[in-house]
Design a protein around this motif. Structure first.
Motif, PDB file in Angstrom:
ATOM      1  N   ALA A   1      -4.883   3.251  -2.646  1.00 52.61           N
ATOM      2  CA  ALA A   1      -3.658   2.928  -1.909  1.00 52.61           C
ATOM      3  C   ALA A   1      -3.846   3.130  -0.414  1.00 52.61           C
ATOM      4  CB  ALA A   1      -2.503   3.789  -2.416  1.00 52.61           C
ATOM      5  N   ARG A   2      -4.585   4.175  -0.028  1.00 57.95           N
ATOM      6  CA  ARG A   2      -4.841   4.409   1.399  1.00 57.95           C
ATOM      7  C   ARG A   2      -5.687   3.281   1.995  1.00 57.95           C
ATOM      8  NH1 ARG A   2      -2.155   6.886   5.030  1.00 57.95           N
ATOM      9  NH2 ARG A   2      -3.881   7.780   6.174  1.00 57.95           N
TER      10      ARG A   2
ATOM     11  N   ALA B   1       2.222   1.747  -3.462  1.00 58.24           N
ATOM     12  CA  ALA B   1       1.162   2.186  -4.375  1.00 58.24           C
ATOM     13  C   ALA B   1       0.831   3.659  -4.164  1.00 58.24           C
ATOM     14  CB  ALA B   1      -0.082   1.320  -4.172  1.00 58.24           C
ATOM     15  N   PHE B   2       0.821   4.107  -2.901  1.00 57.77           N
ATOM     16  CA  PHE B   2       0.538   5.519  -2.624  1.00 57.77           C
ATOM     17  C   PHE B   2       1.636   6.403  -3.204  1.00 57.77           C
ATOM     18  CE2 PHE B   2      -0.099   9.370  -0.151  1.00 57.77           C
ATOM     19  CZ  PHE B   2      -1.484   9.427  -0.002  1.00 57.77           C
TER      20      PHE B   2
ATOM     21  N   SER C   1      -6.517   6.777  -7.298  1.00 53.84           N
ATOM     22  CA  SER C   1      -5.389   5.880  -7.008  1.00 53.84           C
ATOM     23  C   SER C   1      -4.836   6.144  -5.612  1.00 53.84           C
ATOM     24  CB  SER C   1      -4.293   6.030  -8.067  1.00 53.84           C
ATOM     25  OG  SER C   1      -3.887   7.370  -8.217  1.00 53.84           O
TER      26      SER C   1
ATOM     27  N   GLY D   1       0.812  -1.213   0.000  1.00 49.25           N
ATOM     28  CA  GLY D   1       0.000   0.000   0.000  1.00 49.25           C
ATOM     29  C   GLY D   1       0.845   1.263   0.000  1.00 49.25           C
ATOM     30  N   CYS D   2       1.932   1.261   0.763  1.00 49.67           N
ATOM     31  CA  CYS D   2       2.829   2.424   0.791  1.00 49.67           C
ATOM     32  C   CYS D   2       3.446   2.682  -0.584  1.00 49.67           C
ATOM     33  CB  CYS D   2       3.924   2.212   1.818  1.00 49.67           C
ATOM     34  SG  CYS D   2       3.386   2.304   3.532  1.00 49.67           S
TER      35      CYS D   2
ATOM     36  N   CYS E   1      -3.361   0.463   2.550  1.00 55.11           N
ATOM     37  CA  CYS E   1      -2.547   0.712   3.746  1.00 55.11           C
ATOM     38  C   CYS E   1      -3.347   0.414   5.011  1.00 55.11           C
ATOM     39  CB  CYS E   1      -2.068   2.168   3.775  1.00 55.11           C
ATOM     40  SG  CYS E   1      -0.808   2.585   2.551  1.00 55.11           S
TER      41      CYS E   1
ATOM     42  N   ALA F   1       0.964   6.925  -6.896  1.00 58.34           N
ATOM     43  CA  ALA F   1      -0.374   7.370  -7.303  1.00 58.34           C
ATOM     44  C   ALA F   1      -0.301   8.634  -8.155  1.00 58.34           C
ATOM     45  CB  ALA F   1      -1.235   7.610  -6.073  1.00 58.34           C
TER      46      ALA F   1
END
Length: 407
Positions: free
Chosen positions: A105-106, A92-93, A101, A89-90, A109, A96
């Motif tokens: 991602a959040r 992906a953020f 997006s 997730g981190c 996370c 973003a």
């Protein structure tokens, strides 16, 4: 109950605390990044509330299966699997390129760190005695506050140096290191024997003590986290007129206050338990201070800034005593389910308050209300909700019959 030796308990606590520290940074960093993300992605108050609340939506969505997995597989296996999701997730953020997006991602996370507190609390229910559980719970929350401190000024200082995307890459790396520490130091888990009715969430939901504590968990505990992890920052910028660096300094002070408060609770809880001051009495005596503080904030408007929000959060920590009390109200075979169910209540409340305040602010402004008064109106609605939840709490019996300290 398999009570750990003092030395082993300290090592296990530190291993979990190391992981929870970074999960708390990830949870609260949105408040510090709010001005940057709002400018870069043209976010409205509703968008910002949904972005912050998306973390807690993902967090809450996992709580029911999480409780079952914790009871069956134990804290170690479960938390390692979940932290791997947080790492993804981190990353992906950090990559973003738009609001949706960022939101996805959040949520990822939130799913990933959703076991970082419930796993140790489930383990403490089996590994520690009653006063030890209360102390460990408070000091885990203290560790979380330390993570929130790290999410304020340190992040604000790093932003012009490296930008917000590399910060999330760094968090991914640090969470990976934390998972290695957990794999090294946390004990294994044996499924206990069950007698009578098989463990299930039905036993949790219908328990009168759980029902009594649910509204204050949803509105007051959830609302405290919503303020600490998001809305205190925008209030200081958009209502009090502070610059982003001033607001980050204010958040730093709020989180330092919370850190000291939870450390103090950890020191006091065993003493209070020995003197027969149960959780329910402490909540009943303490929460009116928080209600009065919120009323003062609504009335004061722009004059209420960091000190006022710090006082609200500190006086709201009385409700944090409810979480270990709920865990102790159930046998250890149900601890994971009970704690995760209550955590679901809390973080469903965080999501609702974070997004709800944003909706109310935008809604009041759409009706022609000035921004400052829109914020005051939104928190006036929140005040009504926490007063009602406190009244529901007072309707129940005075003490938790399963908590030895309350007898």
């Amino acid at each position: 109950m398999n009570v750990l030796s003092r030395r082993t308990a300290v090592v296990v606590f530190l291993a979990f605390a190391f992981c929870y520290f970074f999960s708390a940074i990830l949870r609260a960093v949105t408040a510090t990044l709010a001005p940057t993300l709002t400018a870069e992605f043209a976010l409205s108050a509703q968008d910002l509330g949904l972005l912050a609340g998306g973390f807690f939506f993902g967090f809450a969505a996992t709580q029911l299966p999480l409780g079952t997995w914790l009871d069956h597989h134990g804290p170690k296996k479960v938390v390692l699997a979940f932290v791997a999701i947080a790492v993804g997730g981190c990353l992906a953020f950090a990559a973003a390129d738009g609001f949706w997006s960022l939101l996805a991602a959040r949520v990822l996370c939130g799913v990933g760190v959703s076991a970082c507190l419930m796993a140790p609390l489930t383990g403490y229910r089996r590994w520690l005695d009653g006063p030890g559980q209360l102390r460990a719970n408070s000091w885990m929350l203290m560790t979380g506050s330390l993570g929130m401190v790290a999410s304020t000024l340190p992040v604000q200082w790093l932003l012009p140096v490296m930008g917000w995307r590399p910060i999330f890459v760094g968090l991914a790396v640090l969470l990976g290191v934390a998972s290695l520490v957990l794999a090294w130091r946390v004990p294994g888990w044996e499924v206990g024997e069950h007698h009578g009715e098989p463990p299930s969430y039905a036993q949790v939901w219908r328990h009168p003590y759980f029902r009594r504590m649910a509204p204050i968990g949803f509105f007051h505990y959830g609302g405290m986290i919503a303020v600490q992890s998001l809305w205190a920052g925008p209030w200081m910028v958009r209502v009090s007129g502070w610059e982003p660096l001033q607001a980050a300094t204010g958040l730093f002070a709020i989180n330092i206050s919370m850190l000291v408060t939870f450390w103090t609770w950890g020191m006091l809880n065993p003493l209070l338990a020995r003197r027969g001051l149960g959780t329910d009495r402490m909540i009943a005596w303490g929460l009116p201070l928080s209600l009065a503080t919120m009323a003062g904030i609504v009335v004061a408007g722009p004059a209420a800034a960091a000190a006022s929000w710090a006082l609200f959060c500190v006086t709201s920590t009385f409700v944090s005593l409810a979480q270990p009390a709920v865990g102790m109200a159930f046998p250890s075979a149900l601890a994971g389910r009970a704690l995760s169910a209550y955590n679901l209540v809390i973080f469903a409340g965080v999501f609702t308050v974070q997004w709800g305040v944003g909706l109310l602010v935008d809604g009041f402004q759409a009706l022609g209300v000035a921004e400052v008064d829109a914020f005051r109106g939104a928190f006036a609605v929140f005040l009504v909700c926490i007063v009602a939840s406190y009244a529901w709490f007072l309707r129940g019996s005075r003490d938790n019959p399963a908590e030895p300290a309350a007898r």
